[in-house]
Scaffold this motif. Structure first.
Motif, PDB file in Angstrom:
ATOM      1  N   PHE A 331      71.629  35.804 -27.104  1.00  0.00           N
ATOM      2  CA  PHE A 331      70.282  36.032 -27.618  1.00  0.00           C
ATOM      3  C   PHE A 331      69.227  35.619 -26.601  1.00  0.00           C
ATOM      4  CE2 PHE A 331      73.210  34.926 -30.967  1.00  0.00           C
ATOM      5  CZ  PHE A 331      72.978  35.875 -31.949  1.00  0.00           C
ATOM      6  N   VAL A 332      68.089  36.314 -26.658  1.00  0.00           N
ATOM      7  CA  VAL A 332      66.894  35.820 -25.972  1.00  0.00           C
ATOM      8  C   VAL A 332      66.279  34.807 -26.930  1.00  0.00           C
ATOM      9  CG1 VAL A 332      64.613  36.459 -25.087  1.00  0.00           C
ATOM     10  CG2 VAL A 332      66.536  38.061 -24.843  1.00  0.00           C
ATOM     11  N   LEU A 333      65.963  33.615 -26.457  1.00  0.00           N
ATOM     12  CA  LEU A 333      65.406  32.569 -27.332  1.00  0.00           C
ATOM     13  C   LEU A 333      64.025  32.165 -26.825  1.00  0.00           C
ATOM     14  CD1 LEU A 333      68.695  30.462 -27.720  1.00  0.00           C
ATOM     15  CD2 LEU A 333      67.727  32.077 -29.373  1.00  0.00           C
ATOM     16  N   LEU A 334      63.214  31.646 -27.734  1.00  0.00           N
ATOM     17  CA  LEU A 334      61.835  31.284 -27.367  1.00  0.00           C
ATOM     18  C   LEU A 334      61.678  29.769 -27.266  1.00  0.00           C
ATOM     19  CD1 LEU A 334      59.705  33.533 -29.786  1.00  0.00           C
ATOM     20  CD2 LEU A 334      60.313  34.018 -27.410  1.00  0.00           C
ATOM     21  N   ASP A 335      60.822  29.333 -26.319  1.00  0.00           N
ATOM     22  CA  ASP A 335      60.368  27.940 -26.292  1.00  0.00           C
ATOM     23  C   ASP A 335      59.046  27.833 -27.053  1.00  0.00           C
ATOM     24  OD1 ASP A 335      62.455  27.012 -24.789  1.00  0.00           O
ATOM     25  OD2 ASP A 335      61.384  27.082 -22.877  1.00  0.00           O
ATOM     26  N   ASP A 336      58.294  28.921 -27.011  1.00  0.00           N
ATOM     27  CA  ASP A 336      56.964  28.932 -27.627  1.00  0.00           C
ATOM     28  C   ASP A 336      56.532  30.398 -27.716  1.00  0.00           C
ATOM     29  OD1 ASP A 336      54.499  28.198 -28.585  1.00  0.00           O
ATOM     30  OD2 ASP A 336      53.930  27.005 -26.835  1.00  0.00           O
ATOM     31  N   ILE A 337      55.393  30.649 -28.350  1.00  0.00           N
ATOM     32  CA  ILE A 337      54.868  32.020 -28.333  1.00  0.00           C
ATOM     33  C   ILE A 337      54.455  32.330 -26.899  1.00  0.00           C
ATOM     34  CG2 ILE A 337      52.966  33.487 -29.111  1.00  0.00           C
ATOM     35  CD1 ILE A 337      53.144  32.021 -31.797  1.00  0.00           C
ATOM     36  N   GLY A 338      54.957  33.419 -26.357  1.00  0.00           N
ATOM     37  CA  GLY A 338      54.620  33.800 -24.984  1.00  0.00           C
ATOM     38  C   GLY A 338      55.524  33.175 -23.938  1.00  0.00           C
ATOM     39  N   LYS A 339      56.562  32.458 -24.363  1.00  0.00           N
ATOM     40  CA  LYS A 339      57.427  31.780 -23.382  1.00  0.00           C
ATOM     41  C   LYS A 339      58.882  31.808 -23.856  1.00  0.00           C
ATOM     42  CE  LYS A 339      57.601  27.522 -20.638  1.00  0.00           C
ATOM     43  NZ  LYS A 339      59.032  27.253 -20.812  1.00  0.00           N
ATOM     44  N   THR A 340      59.725  32.460 -23.081  1.00  0.00           N
ATOM     45  CA  THR A 340      61.144  32.505 -23.445  1.00  0.00           C
ATOM     46  C   THR A 340      61.872  31.306 -22.840  1.00  0.00           C
ATOM     47  OG1 THR A 340      61.531  33.906 -21.533  1.00  0.00           O
ATOM     48  CG2 THR A 340      61.299  35.019 -23.657  1.00  0.00           C
ATOM     49  N   HIS A 341      62.994  30.963 -23.458  1.00  0.00           N
ATOM     50  CA  HIS A 341      63.793  29.838 -22.961  1.00  0.00           C
ATOM     51  C   HIS A 341      64.581  30.283 -21.721  1.00  0.00           C
ATOM     52  CE1 HIS A 341      65.792  26.027 -23.170  1.00  0.00           C
ATOM     53  NE2 HIS A 341      66.962  26.632 -23.044  1.00  0.00           N
ATOM     54  N   GLN A 342      64.581  29.429 -20.699  1.00  0.00           N
ATOM     55  CA  GLN A 342      65.352  29.742 -19.488  1.00  0.00           C
ATOM     56  C   GLN A 342      66.066  28.497 -19.002  1.00  0.00           C
ATOM     57  OE1 GLN A 342      63.570  32.079 -16.430  1.00  0.00           O
ATOM     58  NE2 GLN A 342      62.350  33.230 -17.898  1.00  0.00           N
ATOM     59  N   GLU A 343      67.288  28.696 -18.542  1.00  0.00           N
ATOM     60  CA  GLU A 343      68.057  27.590 -17.940  1.00  0.00           C
ATOM     61  C   GLU A 343      68.863  28.180 -16.810  1.00  0.00           C
ATOM     62  OE1 GLU A 343      70.700  25.355 -20.646  1.00  0.00           O
ATOM     63  OE2 GLU A 343      69.084  25.561 -22.120  1.00  0.00           O
TER      64      GLU A 343
END
Ligand code: GLY
Length: 368
Positions: A331-343
């Motif tokens: 899944f694409v996951l969000l950290d916040d509105i306008g910001k996706t989670h990346q690692e």
């Protein structure tokens, strides 16, 4: 009129996108005159009687060589058979590399005609004139073309960029409500993955969608987000996967509903469920899930489906997604509105099975 220029890094291809009202006139004519090609308008049976004839008459009135073909409207005709029939017609008319195609229609038309252009005489130019909001903000940008088979959607196709895209907002005047929601959901998605201010505009102004200046701004901002992503990753190997936010679950819903649910309706539920997954994973505050849900509700999306009735079936349907690895959905996951989670430069993630189960049980309660 607003203009965006797409520059694909991988192959140095570039093309303009024009957004405005009444742009299928002098500007369009000037563009067609520069190519010295015979333009073949290809559309579906819904658009042939007025729009395609008007366009053909316009080109012919300026002595621009032109012809027109059409195929039956609907996703069920986005097939190899339809493509082959169109190819045979073009061949019978002795058209060779001297033609350029104009795909006039929604996503079915741009996908199919784009693929036809990619292979006809080993490739002829194709221009897109999208006639739905969804095709404007999604299908007509980025060069994904293809057809469906009995095994699945878009499994046969090519990455093939158009030479130009003309988005005339006048074409949206007769768009049915379901088609509006399909497009709006993709714009909401673009805001959620990359642009909080675009999301906030949609959140605060649902009644303004009929205002041409506002609509043109929203479409332009949305296309800009897709532009920035596909320019870096034409082939969908990395960052382009962000455009799939909401789609792992959305596609599973569409499959289990046998495509009787609108794409926008399915993806809207997918967006909320994947936002909830982001919150369960500890990346995003749960209050944002409610904020996203409220915003989508402003656009009269039903947010109801029977797809969660059998959660084992749902899990199997999710695994069919192209982002899955070793039978595990990602899944694409969000950290916040306008910001996706990346690692570690990763854009898509698998989640613990207990988190997945919690999300599915929650979805069953919310959307059934
Ligand atoms: N519709 C998603 C993409 O173009 O990658």
């Amino acid at each position: 009129m607003k203009t965006l220029e797409i520059h694909i890094q991988e192959n140095a291809k570039h093309y303009p996108i024009y957004i405005g009202t009444n742009i299928l006139d002098s500007h369009f004519i000037a563009y067609c005159q520069t190519s010295r090609k015979k333009w073949i308008i290809i559309t579906d049976s819904h658009l042939v009687d007025n729009l395609a004839h008007d366009l053909q008459n316009l080109l012919e009135s300026k002595n621009i060589p032109c012809d027109q073909l059409h195929f039956p409207a609907g996703e069920s005709y986005k097939t190899r058979e339809t493509k082959q029939k169109l190819e045979d017609t073009l061949l019978k008319k002795n058209y060779g590399r001297d033609v350029a195609l104009i795909a006039l229609g929604g996503g079915v038309v741009t996908d199919l005609v784009g693929f036809l252009a990619a292979t006809y005489c080993r490739g002829v130019p194709v221009m897109y004139i999208p006639t739905t909001l969804l095709a404007m903000v999604d299908a007509s940008i980025g060069g994904k073309t293809g057809v469906n088979t009995a095994t699945g959607k878009n499994l046969i196709g090519a990455f093939y960029q158009p030479v130009a895209v003309f988005m005339d907002l006048n074409l949206l005047k007769t768009l049915p409500p379901k088609e509006w929601s399909n497009g709006i959901v993709e714009i909401v998605k673009h805001g959620l993955i990359q642009d909080k201010s675009l999301f906030q505009l949609l959140q605060n102004n649902p009644e303004k969608m009929t205002d041409c200046a506002y609509l043109s701004h929203i479409i332009h901002e949305s296309c800009k987000i897709k532009q920035q992503i596909i320019q870096q990753d034409e082939r969908d190997l990395g960052i382009r996967q962000l455009l799939n936010f909401g789609h792992t679950i959305g596609h599973a819903i569409e499959t289990l509903e046998d495509f009787h649910i609108g794409h926008g309706e399915a993806v809207a539920i997918g967006i909320i469920a994947e936002a909830y997954l982001s919150a369960l994973s500890g990346f995003m505050d749960i209050s944002i899930v409610e904020e996203i849900t409220r915003t989508l509700r402003h656009y009269h999306l039903p947010l109801k489906t029977s797809a969660f009735n059998d959660l084992d079936l749902f899990k199997k349907a999710m695994i069919l997604d192209k982002k899955s690895v070793s039978q595990t959905p990602r899944f694409v996951l969000l950290d916040d509105i306008g910001k996706t989670h990346q690692e570690n430069e990763q854009h898509v993630f698998s989640v613990d099975s207990s988190i997945l189960d919690t999300m599915l049980e929650w979805s069953q309660k919310c959307f059934s």
